[in-house]
Design a protein around this motif. Structure first.
Motif, mmCIF file in Angstrom:
data_model
loop_
_atom_site.group_PDB
_atom_site.id
_atom_site.type_symbol
_atom_site.label_atom_id
_atom_site.label_comp_id
_atom_site.label_asym_id
_atom_site.label_seq_id
_atom_site.Cartn_x
_atom_site.Cartn_y
_atom_site.Cartn_z
ATOM 1 N N ALA A 93 0.831 -1.206 0.000
ATOM 2 C CA ALA A 93 0.000 0.000 0.000
ATOM 3 C C ALA A 93 0.865 1.255 0.000
ATOM 4 O O ALA A 93 0.531 2.256 -0.649
ATOM 5 N N LEU A 94 1.998 1.232 0.727
ATOM 6 C CA LEU A 94 2.883 2.391 0.746
ATOM 7 C C LEU A 94 3.508 2.636 -0.616
ATOM 8 O O LEU A 94 3.567 3.789 -1.098
ATOM 9 N N MET A 95 3.973 1.582 -1.290
ATOM 10 C CA MET A 95 4.534 1.741 -2.631
ATOM 11 C C MET A 95 3.482 2.253 -3.609
ATOM 12 O O MET A 95 3.776 3.099 -4.471
ATOM 13 N N TRP A 96 2.286 1.754 -3.490
ATOM 14 C CA TRP A 96 1.201 2.210 -4.363
ATOM 15 C C TRP A 96 0.896 3.685 -4.119
ATOM 16 O O TRP A 96 0.669 4.454 -5.056
ATOM 17 N N ALA A 97 0.917 4.094 -2.857
ATOM 18 C CA ALA A 97 0.658 5.505 -2.551
ATOM 19 C C ALA A 97 1.757 6.403 -3.097
ATOM 20 O O ALA A 97 1.483 7.494 -3.621
ATOM 21 N N LEU A 98 3.005 5.972 -3.003
ATOM 22 C CA LEU A 98 4.105 6.776 -3.532
ATOM 23 C C LEU A 98 4.017 6.878 -5.059
ATOM 24 O O LEU A 98 4.245 7.953 -5.633
ATOM 25 N N ALA A 99 3.690 5.775 -5.721
ATOM 26 C CA ALA A 99 3.549 5.828 -7.174
ATOM 27 C C ALA A 99 2.335 6.646 -7.591
ATOM 28 O O ALA A 99 2.300 7.202 -8.699
ATOM 29 N N LEU A 129 -1.466 10.308 -10.202
ATOM 30 C CA LEU A 129 -2.562 11.238 -9.926
ATOM 31 C C LEU A 129 -2.064 12.667 -9.889
ATOM 32 O O LEU A 129 -2.614 13.506 -9.166
ATOM 33 N N HIS A 130 -1.043 12.951 -10.672
ATOM 34 C CA HIS A 130 -0.468 14.299 -10.705
ATOM 35 C C HIS A 130 -1.495 15.310 -11.194
ATOM 36 O O HIS A 130 -2.132 15.130 -12.230
#
Length: 253
Positions: free
Chosen positions: A195-201, A206-207
């Motif tokens: 979940a953390l890696m997904w949030a960072l990506a 979602l820029h």
């Protein structure tokens, strides 16, 4: 002696020292045509005037040939960009397709250590387990998962709504796969890491997306017109001897 004026081969020979006029050279004719085209009313003079008018007045009053030229140039640019993007995506997919096919028994030998391995290994195991019930190889499922994430990441960065929705579904599905395939001892840690890696990506995918509501302020509008409607005076002896009038106040919209 007088010059011979008899025709030779059906043509009269020039008499005396007369010399036929020389035809103008091609370069001279080209120079003359160029100068004529730039004079008032010439072809190039009119086209230059249309270009200057286009820069002053904009697209609406532009000449037809300018609009066609701009549209052709724009379409060519779009085709070039799409072709380049297609080549890049094809190269990436070819690189991803080079991964060898693997089964569940082969996953233990995969060099996927580190933080990424804690997320990638359960996903490989989950896809390999699901591929056993489908008519598709585990490697094909893994490549499809990678390609979907890559396309959603790039498309979301450029603001495509469908790509951003795909990115959200792809990330949620990946977290679920990590939760399902990770052993009980490290399930919580691996899921949290995924979940953390997904949030960072998602910062890239979602820029430009904002959840702040857009508030439109409309100033109140007043009508400057005041309408006065007069009425006739009542008859004598009426209780009300004062003429009545109706005043319409400015209305607020």
């Amino acid at each position: 002696m007088p010059a011979d004026k008899k025709p030779v081969n059906g043509q009269h020979r020039p008499t005396g020292n007369a010399v036929p006029p020389a035809s103008p050279r091609p370069l001279a004719r080209l120079r003359t045509a160029w100068g004529t085209a730039w004079k008032d009313g010439g072809f190039l003079h009119q086209r230059a005037a249309e270009v200057r008018r286009f820069w002053r007045t904009g697209w609406d009053d532009a000449a037809v040939w300018i609009k066609n030229l701009v549209l052709i140039a724009g379409a060519s640019t779009v085709v070039l960009i799409v072709g380049t993007a297609a080549d890049i995506v094809t190269a990436v997919l070819d690189r991803l397709s080079a991964a060898p096919a693997m089964d569940v028994a082969d996953l233990d030998g995969v060099d996927s250590g580190g933080l990424w391995g804690a997320v990638d290994h359960p996903i490989r195991a989950y896809l390999a387990d699901q591929a056993a019930h489908l008519t598709v190889t585990p490697a094909a499922l893994y490549r499809a998962w990678q390609a979907a994430g890559l396309i959603a990441l790039v498309g979301g960065f450029f603001g495509n709504a469908g790509a951003r929705l795909t990115w959200l579904l792809w990330g949620a599905t990946s977290v679920v796969m990590v939760w399902s395939a990770t052993p009980d001892g490290g399930r919580a840690a691996a899921t949290g890491l995924a979940a953390l890696m997904w949030a960072l990506a998602s910062i890239v995918a979602l820029h430009g997306l904002t959840l702040r509501p857009v508030v439109h302020h409309h100033p109140p509008q007043f009508s400057p017109n005041v309408h006065v409607h007069g009425t006739s005076a009542p008859a004598s002896g009426s209780p009300d001897d004062t003429p009545a009038s109706t005043v319409t106040r400015p209305r607020q919209h």
